[in-house]
Motif scaffolding. Structure first.
Motif, PDB file in Angstrom:
ATOM      1  N   THR A  60      38.614  39.607 -10.664  1.00 38.72           N
ATOM      2  CA  THR A  60      38.882  39.855  -9.246  1.00 38.72           C
ATOM      3  C   THR A  60      39.756  41.093  -9.052  1.00 38.72           C
ATOM      4  N   GLY A  61      40.701  41.328  -9.975  1.00 41.26           N
ATOM      5  CA  GLY A  61      41.517  42.528  -9.877  1.00 41.26           C
ATOM      6  C   GLY A  61      40.687  43.791 -10.024  1.00 41.26           C
ATOM      7  N   ALA A  62      39.732  43.783 -10.946  1.00 38.73           N
ATOM      8  CA  ALA A  62      38.861  44.943 -11.130  1.00 38.73           C
ATOM      9  C   ALA A  62      38.034  45.206  -9.872  1.00 38.73           C
ATOM     10  N   ILE A  63      37.579  44.146  -9.231  1.00 42.61           N
ATOM     11  CA  ILE A  63      36.799  44.309  -7.995  1.00 42.61           C
ATOM     12  C   ILE A  63      37.673  44.832  -6.859  1.00 42.61           C
ATOM     13  N   TYR A  64      38.886  44.286  -6.738  1.00 46.62           N
ATOM     14  CA  TYR A  64      39.742  44.624  -5.604  1.00 46.62           C
ATOM     15  C   TYR A  64      40.248  46.061  -5.665  1.00 46.62           C
ATOM     16  N   LEU A  65      40.226  46.685  -6.833  1.00 47.65           N
ATOM     17  CA  LEU A  65      40.602  48.089  -6.933  1.00 47.65           C
ATOM     18  C   LEU A  65      39.751  48.968  -6.029  1.00 47.65           C
ATOM     19  N   PHE A  66      38.551  48.534  -5.724  1.00 52.84           N
ATOM     20  CA  PHE A  66      37.613  49.339  -4.940  1.00 52.84           C
ATOM     21  C   PHE A  66      37.535  48.873  -3.488  1.00 52.84           C
ATOM     22  N   LYS A  67      38.571  48.204  -3.023  1.00 50.97           N
ATOM     23  CA  LYS A  67      38.572  47.664  -1.658  1.00 50.97           C
ATOM     24  C   LYS A  67      38.354  48.745  -0.602  1.00 50.97           C
ATOM     25  N   GLU A 394      58.087  49.640  -5.506  1.00 49.44           N
ATOM     26  CA  GLU A 394      57.130  50.341  -4.654  1.00 49.44           C
ATOM     27  C   GLU A 394      56.213  51.244  -5.471  1.00 49.44           C
ATOM     28  N   GLN A 395      56.780  51.955  -6.428  1.00 50.19           N
ATOM     29  CA  GLN A 395      55.936  52.799  -7.286  1.00 50.19           C
ATOM     30  C   GLN A 395      55.010  51.928  -8.130  1.00 50.19           C
ATOM     31  N   GLY A 396      55.531  50.798  -8.618  1.00 48.07           N
ATOM     32  CA  GLY A 396      54.708  49.897  -9.417  1.00 48.07           C
ATOM     33  C   GLY A 396      53.549  49.326  -8.626  1.00 48.07           C
ATOM     34  N   VAL A 397      53.791  48.973  -7.362  1.00 43.05           N
ATOM     35  CA  VAL A 397      52.727  48.438  -6.508  1.00 43.05           C
ATOM     36  C   VAL A 397      51.621  49.476  -6.319  1.00 43.05           C
ATOM     37  N   ALA A 398      52.013  50.722  -6.048  1.00 48.88           N
ATOM     38  CA  ALA A 398      51.023  51.784  -5.861  1.00 48.88           C
ATOM     39  C   ALA A 398      50.193  52.010  -7.121  1.00 48.88           C
ATOM     40  N   LEU A 399      50.854  51.977  -8.278  1.00 48.59           N
ATOM     41  CA  LEU A 399      50.126  52.128  -9.540  1.00 48.59           C
ATOM     42  C   LEU A 399      49.234  50.925  -9.804  1.00 48.59           C
ATOM     43  N   HIS A 400      49.738  49.728  -9.519  1.00 52.41           N
ATOM     44  CA  HIS A 400      48.988  48.491  -9.737  1.00 52.41           C
ATOM     45  C   HIS A 400      47.685  48.501  -8.938  1.00 52.41           C
ATOM     46  N   GLU A 401      47.749  49.020  -7.719  1.00 50.02           N
ATOM     47  CA  GLU A 401      46.567  49.044  -6.858  1.00 50.02           C
ATOM     48  C   GLU A 401      45.668  50.243  -7.128  1.00 50.02           C
ATOM     49  N   GLY A 402      46.057  51.100  -8.094  1.00 49.85           N
ATOM     50  CA  GLY A 402      45.202  52.211  -8.487  1.00 49.85           C
ATOM     51  C   GLY A 402      45.131  53.334  -7.486  1.00 49.85           C
ATOM     52  N   ARG A 403      46.181  53.550  -6.685  1.00 43.31           N
ATOM     53  CA  ARG A 403      46.126  54.571  -5.641  1.00 43.31           C
ATOM     54  C   ARG A 403      47.200  55.644  -5.781  1.00 43.31           C
ATOM     55  N   ARG A 404      48.111  55.524  -6.731  1.00 36.29           N
ATOM     56  CA  ARG A 404      49.217  56.471  -6.815  1.00 36.29           C
ATOM     57  C   ARG A 404      48.748  57.859  -7.237  1.00 36.29           C
ATOM     58  N   TYR A 405      47.875  57.953  -8.216  1.00 31.38           N
ATOM     59  CA  TYR A 405      47.423  59.248  -8.727  1.00 31.38           C
ATOM     60  C   TYR A 405      45.904  59.373  -8.660  1.00 31.38           C
ATOM     61  N   GLY A 406      45.343  58.880  -7.582  1.00 31.64           N
ATOM     62  CA  GLY A 406      43.931  59.087  -7.316  1.00 31.64           C
ATOM     63  C   GLY A 406      43.009  58.388  -8.306  1.00 31.64           C
ATOM     64  N   THR A 407      41.895  59.061  -8.602  1.00 30.97           N
ATOM     65  CA  THR A 407      40.849  58.467  -9.441  1.00 30.97           C
ATOM     66  C   THR A 407      41.352  58.149 -10.839  1.00 30.97           C
ATOM     67  N   ALA A 408      42.214  58.997 -11.393  1.00 31.65           N
ATOM     68  CA  ALA A 408      42.723  58.752 -12.746  1.00 31.65           C
ATOM     69  C   ALA A 408      43.488  57.434 -12.806  1.00 31.65           C
ATOM     70  N   VAL A 412      42.458  53.981 -14.981  1.00 29.95           N
ATOM     71  CA  VAL A 412      43.363  53.371 -15.972  1.00 29.95           C
ATOM     72  C   VAL A 412      43.542  51.883 -15.668  1.00 29.95           C
ATOM     73  N   MET A 413      43.742  51.526 -14.392  1.00 26.38           N
ATOM     74  CA  MET A 413      43.895  50.117 -14.033  1.00 26.38           C
ATOM     75  C   MET A 413      42.598  49.343 -14.269  1.00 26.38           C
ATOM     76  N   LEU A 414      41.465  49.982 -13.999  1.00 29.90           N
ATOM     77  CA  LEU A 414      40.187  49.338 -14.283  1.00 29.90           C
ATOM     78  C   LEU A 414      40.033  49.101 -15.784  1.00 29.90           C
ATOM     79  N   ALA A 415      40.444  50.073 -16.597  1.00 30.55           N
ATOM     80  CA  ALA A 415      40.380  49.913 -18.049  1.00 30.55           C
ATOM     81  C   ALA A 415      41.269  48.769 -18.509  1.00 30.55           C
ATOM     82  N   ALA A 416      42.441  48.600 -17.876  1.00 29.66           N
ATOM     83  CA  ALA A 416      43.325  47.490 -18.236  1.00 29.66           C
ATOM     84  C   ALA A 416      42.668  46.152 -17.923  1.00 29.66           C
ATOM     85  N   CYS A 417      41.998  46.057 -16.781  1.00 28.76           N
ATOM     86  CA  CYS A 417      41.282  44.816 -16.438  1.00 28.76           C
ATOM     87  C   CYS A 417      40.168  44.530 -17.440  1.00 28.76           C
TER      88      CYS A 417
END
Length: 495
Positions: A60-67, A394-408, A412-417
């Motif tokens: 579900t986390g991998a799917i939600y990255l593309f919300k 706050e920085q962790g949340v942005a990274l967790h949701e895969g939006r802090r540094y764009g596509t890269a 990375v978060m998708l790879a972790a999932c």
């Protein structure tokens, strides 16, 4: 590192699991087989019990990255206009137009368009009730006031995915289960690293095919992705019920400062509505501002009731004028990367609340409270007011949701999932291939009490850091002592 099997032929003889291995097979410099067995047993049972839950979370986390891209495509018919609007109508008229779809519904929040070719989103209360209830989003053409359509936010695909990811569709109980599984996953990674680094699996004897190939895939995945998986779990814990609340208390005691009282004097120092903002899922108040005290508007002799339904108090500023005042402070919120969400005043002492949300950079987020009568900014709360802990979250949340540094960041978060899924599948697969018939196939208990107590001591420290894991850890120990060791059938099955 969720392996459920680590080269059993080197740690267990062919005899039943209750018998101990001779220590003569280990060199004097090798780690204690007793300690290895104790760590392996904890690793085995933790993986066996949490693997299904963590598998669901990873998928579900991998799917939600593309919300966001998914919903931009799925709801483009109501979110995107055929042509840009040059002269939009007043926002108060747009809200009134949206309320014609549900005259009896209250206005939860308003999201003005971030671009000239986008519609205005007015979120009205839905059928559900409660602090986290989702509303009904009504989309309005800002130029013609035509209602383009409505969406029940509680029934969208991504909403269901998020609910499964956060609470397994089981409310508070599900939230606690998810938090427990996440904490145990950290323990799995720690014990898995120990087994890989110090155990017999480090010996250079390798097999090709079968469990040996699975073991290599499992180990290499854990080694290369372990740090990112740990970050993924830790950055998600602030949303959890028990650990997240304790973190908030720690922040209150040691972290964040308060809004600048010299620049924005508050009319009320009493946090009368503290915490109310964080309960509105559409306001998306930053984590650091969830416990922000909410001031009161200076009534100034105005009286009346209501406000939550969309009707303002006598003498209150129209929403578009309050927004114009807020924009002067929210200069860093530039569309389309940043959008502003508005909560209308509640009652004669309520305030306009404006939340600017920047997709990539949380340091640009800001929460404003504006007096509904004078338009004066009562509180401005942003990055400079955040403490060190709040900034890290706050920085962790942005990274967790895969939006802090764009596509890269997203990749990375998708790879972790995907790494988590690989670890779970290979671990369960190895266990399935090696399990004896009629038994769970758990590693044998250690026969050295000092080793057992030492491992339990380390686990106790982890249990204090992660309370729900500690509670379940204690439950497992009691179950083992009071039941599994005393019932012959269970002792044979579980080892």
């Amino acid at each position: 590192m969720t392996s459920l099997e680590v080269r059993p032929e080197r740690t267990e003889p062919p005899s039943p699991p209750s018998s101990s291995s001779p220590s003569s097979s280990s060199s004097p410099s090798s780690p204690s087989p007793q300690r290895y067995r104790a760590v392996w047993r904890w690793h085995f049972y933790a993986g066996l019990f949490v693997a299904p839950i963590v598998l669901v979370l990873a998928i579900t986390g991998a799917i939600y990255l593309f919300k966001e891209p998914f919903e931009a495509w799925r709801y483009q018919d109501v979110r995107t206009l055929p042509a840009p609007v040059a002269a939009p109508r007043p926002l108060s008229e747009q809200i009134a137009a949206a309320r014609t779809a549900h005259p009896d519904a209250e206005v939860m929040s308003v999201i003005p368009p971030a671009a000239p070719d986008q519609s205005t989103r007015v979120i009205l209360s839905g059928a559900e009730s409660g602090p986290w209830a989702q509303g009904v989003s009504v989309y309005v053409d800002p130029g013609t006031l035509r209602v383009l359509g409505e969406i029940d936010d509680s029934a969208t695909f991504m909403r269901v995915v998020r609910t499964i990811h956060g609470e397994l569709l089981a409310g508070t109980v599900g939230d606690r289960v998810v938090e427990t599984a996440a904490c145990w996953t950290l323990i799995l990674i720690a014990t898995g690293v120990h087994l890989w680094w110090r155990g017999p699996a480090r010996r250079r004897r390798r097999r090709r095919g079968g469990r040996g190939a699975l073991r290599r895939v499992h180990a290499l995945t854990g080694v290369f992705a372990g740090a990112v998986v740990v970050f993924l779990i830790v950055s998600g814990l602030p949303w959890s019920g028990v650990w997240g609340q304790n973190l908030q208390k720690l922040q209150d005691a040691t972290g964040s400062t308060v809004p600048d009282a010299d620049a924005f004097a508050r009319t009320s120092t009493v946090p009368k509505l503290s915490g109310e903002l964080s309960d509105d899922p559409d306001a998306k108040v930053p984590w650091a501002a969830e416990r922000l005290p909410v001031p009161e508007s200076a009534d100034g002799g105005h009286h009346g009731h209501g406000g939550t339904g969309g009707a303002l108090q006598p003498g209150a500023l129209p929403v578009e004028r309050a927004l114009a005042t807020a924009r002067a402070t929210l200069r860093d919120c530039a569309p389309p990367a940043c959008e502003i969400k508005i909560l209308l005043p509640e009652g004669p002492e309520g305030v306009y609340t404006f939340v600017s949300g920047h997709r990539a950079d949380p340091s640009l987020d800001r929460t404003l409270h504006v007096d509904q009568y004078s338009g004066r900014v009562l509180v401005s709360y942003g990055w400079e007011e955040y403490g060190v802990l709040a900034k890290a979250v706050e920085q962790g949340v942005a990274l967790h949701e895969g939006r802090r540094y764009g596509t890269a960041n997203l990749l990375v978060m998708l790879a972790a999932c995907l790494a988590l899924i690989t670890l779970i599948v290979t671990g369960v697969w190895m266990w399935w291939k090696r399990r004896p018939r009629g038994r769970i196939g758990a590693p044998a208990r250690t026969t050295d009490r000092r080793t057992a107590y030492g491992v339990i001591g380390i686990m106790a420290v982890l249990g204090v850091l992660f309370p729900l894991a500690g509670v379940t850890m204690l439950a497992v120990l009691l179950l083992d002592v009071l039941l599994l060791r005393r019932v012959p059938a269970l002792r044979r099955a579980f080892g």
